[in-house]
Structure formats: C-alpha cells, structure tokens
Motif scaffolding. Structure first.
Motif, PDB file in Angstrom:
ATOM      1  N   HIS A 137       1.436   5.003  -2.390  1.00 55.02           N
ATOM      2  CA  HIS A 137       0.745   5.855  -3.495  1.00 55.02           C
ATOM      3  C   HIS A 137       1.977   6.619  -4.028  1.00 55.02           C
ATOM      4  CE1 HIS A 137      -3.512   5.619  -2.211  1.00 55.02           C
ATOM      5  NE2 HIS A 137      -3.095   5.554  -1.146  1.00 55.02           N
ATOM      6  N   HIS A 150       0.793  -1.123  -0.069  1.00 58.16           N
ATOM      7  CA  HIS A 150       0.044  -0.101  -0.132  1.00 58.16           C
ATOM      8  C   HIS A 150       0.823   1.231   0.109  1.00 58.16           C
ATOM      9  CE1 HIS A 150      -4.277   1.831   1.062  1.00 58.16           C
ATOM     10  NE2 HIS A 150      -3.384   2.636   0.784  1.00 58.16           N
ATOM     11  N   HIS A 163      -6.250  -0.371   4.676  1.00 52.29           N
ATOM     12  CA  HIS A 163      -6.471   0.233   5.994  1.00 52.29           C
ATOM     13  C   HIS A 163      -7.455  -0.867   6.952  1.00 52.29           C
ATOM     14  CE1 HIS A 163      -4.174   3.815   5.030  1.00 52.29           C
ATOM     15  NE2 HIS A 163      -4.998   3.910   3.959  1.00 52.29           N
ATOM     16  N   ASP A 186       2.062   3.996   2.915  1.00 49.60           N
ATOM     17  CA  ASP A 186       0.944   4.845   2.237  1.00 49.60           C
ATOM     18  C   ASP A 186       1.413   5.863   1.671  1.00 49.60           C
ATOM     19  OD1 ASP A 186      -1.293   6.512   1.708  1.00 49.60           O
ATOM     20  OD2 ASP A 186      -2.572   5.081   3.024  1.00 49.60           O
TER      21      ASP A 186
HETATM   22 ZN   LIG Z   1      -3.934   4.756   0.610  1.00 52.08          ZN
END
Ligand SMILES: [Zn+2]
Length: 349
Positions: free
Chosen positions: A13, A11, A232, A289
């Motif tokens: 970005h 995960h 999440h 993240d």
């Molecule tokens: Zn995310």
C-alpha cells in the motif's frame, strides 16, 4: 542473504510505504506539521510503530490527509520507489485507495491530480531506478457499507467511483481493482457487479479476503468476484476444501507474514500458516503490505522464511519466482523480468 535477489512485490500500500523523512517533507511544505507528533524523523518513526489497530488506522488516515497535490503523490511514489530499488525489487503492483482522498477527506484533491502525481512519480522511478510500477485501485469496503447504512447505495458510493477512477487510469498503469479495508461485516458478495464490470474492461480482480474473516470471505472472493489473486487469504487454512480449490486452480495468495503477525491476525510468526499453504500446493507469494508502518522490508520477509520456517535457500528462490509468474505485467515485460530472475537464480547454484 537475499538483498541482491531480483524481486517482485504484489501487495504493497502506498500509504504504508512512505519513509518518515518524506512524510515530514510533505507535511512541512503543506503547512501541516501540526498533524504530526513531532518534527524529527525519529519522532515520526516512533509514531509509525505499531501499537494497536486503532493507532495504525489513525496513522494511515493522517498520511492520507497530508497528500494534497500532484507533487505530493509524485514525491511519495519516488521515495517508495527508492526503497524498492535498494532491495532490488524490479517490479511492483502498488495499492492506492483514491476514494479516501477524493471522497472522504475532501481536501480539494481530485482524481486527475492523483493520476498525474502517480504517473510523474512512476516515470521518475522507472527513469532513475529502472523499477516498473503498476497500480491497483482498491475499494474501501467498510466505507461502502457506511454509505449504505447512511441511506446510499454501496455500489454507487465508494465502489462505483473507485471503478470509474481505475478505468480512467488504465493508460497510466492501473491494472486492477482491489477491495480493502476492514472485512468485518463487509463481505465480498455485494461487490460482484462492480468486479464483473472491471473485468469486462480488462482490469484484474485483486481483492483482500480471508485476512481477518474466515473461509467464507475467500470463497466469496473467488466465486463472486472471480479473484485473479487473493490478498492475504490466510484464513483459508480453516477449510480443507477451499485449500484444495486454491491449489487446483493455482489462484495466487499475496501473503505478508510480518504484517499478519503484527496486526494479530495470527498469534505469532512461528504460528503463521504460510508453510502449510506452500505444502498444500497453493501458489504463495511474499509481500510487505505496509513496510514503513510495520517495520519490515521485502528482503527481511524472505529472510524470515529461512529463520522462522526453516526454508532452504532453494525454497526461497522457488517462492520468490512465484511473484514473477503471478504478476500482471504485460507479456514482454513479464518475460524480461522472468529471464532476469532465472539468470540470477542460475548463477546461485
Ligand atoms: Zn493490504
């Protein structure tokens, strides 16, 4: 302590993983320095630092706005890949939101340009660092609802186009369809047909759910989107029946402790429910993240399991292995990654 541990990240970005130096470089060559708060790495790093959610979103929007050519995407991926390699991340599934480049910013960026740039960067990262990358193209869910409120059909807007882009990218490493953006007033259920179609074409269902919104969001993701993993999912902690469901079906959660704490979705790191999910038998993975925007690394995230949650080294090794089993690398690559991890772990005893 965990620098040399082989890692998989699930995960992450792209927009939140580009180092300040690279952001400056891209802005300068595109003549867009006026979009940045200064012309030094330190100024960009200060601007990256989390202040509040609006500032965070503003930074993300600006970074998206800077990327305009295939070379920009390639350089962003390369710079991110170098950071991953430095932490011995061996494989990563990276979330990209192509709709926000081609559908919203309208800077002349096409999906063909994005795919070409991502692929060039991906090959360079593989050749130079030996790190394997795969892509998750995610639907900006709030964007879909905005299209809907403006008289359009939400699936015909951001959602359908993102699916179309993901299908175009299957030969160059796109393995899944995601659902990102603010969950507020944007539940998963209306996206069910798009995810069902994605699955028919062999893409995985990898939505964010239960980050800011409650258990209903996670139920929606697993019941209506047939989620293969949940991004999440931390609010599932409020529903014992959902916890039991996640544990019995072994649906992996992609948890990002520092990100959740920084964005105030938990009241502090010490209050993060991560250990409770683990104790309940849920398959948990650790992720960053948006590492450059929240100031963390995957190595640091593993270290905090020890420092904040009191995990032993053996616990951390067990948790780190979860990401290898929960990834969607093709079978031979996955077996190779697992063998490498197990070889490393055996040498630790
Ligand atoms: Zn995310």
């Amino acid at each position: 302590m965990f620098e040399d541990m082989p890692k998989v990240e699930l995960h992450l970005h792209l927009d939140g993983a580009i180092p300040p130096r690279t952001v400056l470089q891209i802005a300068a060559r595109n003549g867009l320095m006026d979009l940045l708060p200064g012309n030094t790495e330190a100024a960009v790093a200060r601007w990256f630092a989390f202040q509040d959610f609006y500032h965070f979103m503003d930074v993300v929007r600006t970074i998206k706005n800077l990327l305009r050519t295939p070379e920009d995407f390639a350089l962003a991926v390369y710079a991110m890949g170098r950071e991953l390699a430095a932490q011995n991340v061996r494989y990563a599934e990276i979330t990209v939101t192509p709709y926000t480049y081609v559908g919203v910013l309208k800077q002349g960026v096409t999906i063909e340009m994005i795919l070409a740039g991502l692929e060039a960067g991906r090959q360079q990262v593989r050749d130079e660092f030996g790190v394997e990358l795969r892509w998750v193209f995610d639907i900006p869910r709030n964007r879909s609802f905005a299209d809907y409120r403006n008289g359009g059909d939400y699936v015909a807007g951001a959602a359908e186009r993102t699916l179309e882009f993901a299908l175009m990218g299957r030969d160059v490493g796109v393995i899944g369809l995601g659902l990102g953006g603010s969950e507020l007033n944007a539940p998963p259920e209306p996206f069910a047909p798009v995810f069902a179609e994605a699955k028919r074409y062999g893409l995985k269902s990898l939505p964010h759910a239960g980050e800011s919104e409650g258990p209903a969001s996670v139920w929606g993701a697993i019941d209506h989107l047939q989620a293969d993993r949940v991004g999440h999912g931390i609010r599932a902690i409020d529903d014992p029946r959902l916890m039991a469901e996640l544990a019995s079906r072994q649906i992996p959660l992609e948890i990002s402790p520092t990100c959740n704490a920084t964005l105030n979705f938990v009241s502090g790191l010490a209050e993060h429910p991560f250990p409770k999910f683990d104790a309940a038998g849920v398959l948990v993975t650790v992720n960053t993240d948006d590492p450059t925007l929240i100031g963390t690394t995957l190595t640091q995230e593993y270290q905090l399991l020890v420092d904040v949650f009191g995990y032993t080294r053996a616990d951390v090794v067990r948790i780190a292995r979860n990401a290898f089993t929960a990834c969607y690398a093709e079978a031979d690559l996955k077996a190779r990654l697992l063998a490498e991890f197990d070889g490393w772990a055996a040498g630790q005893i």
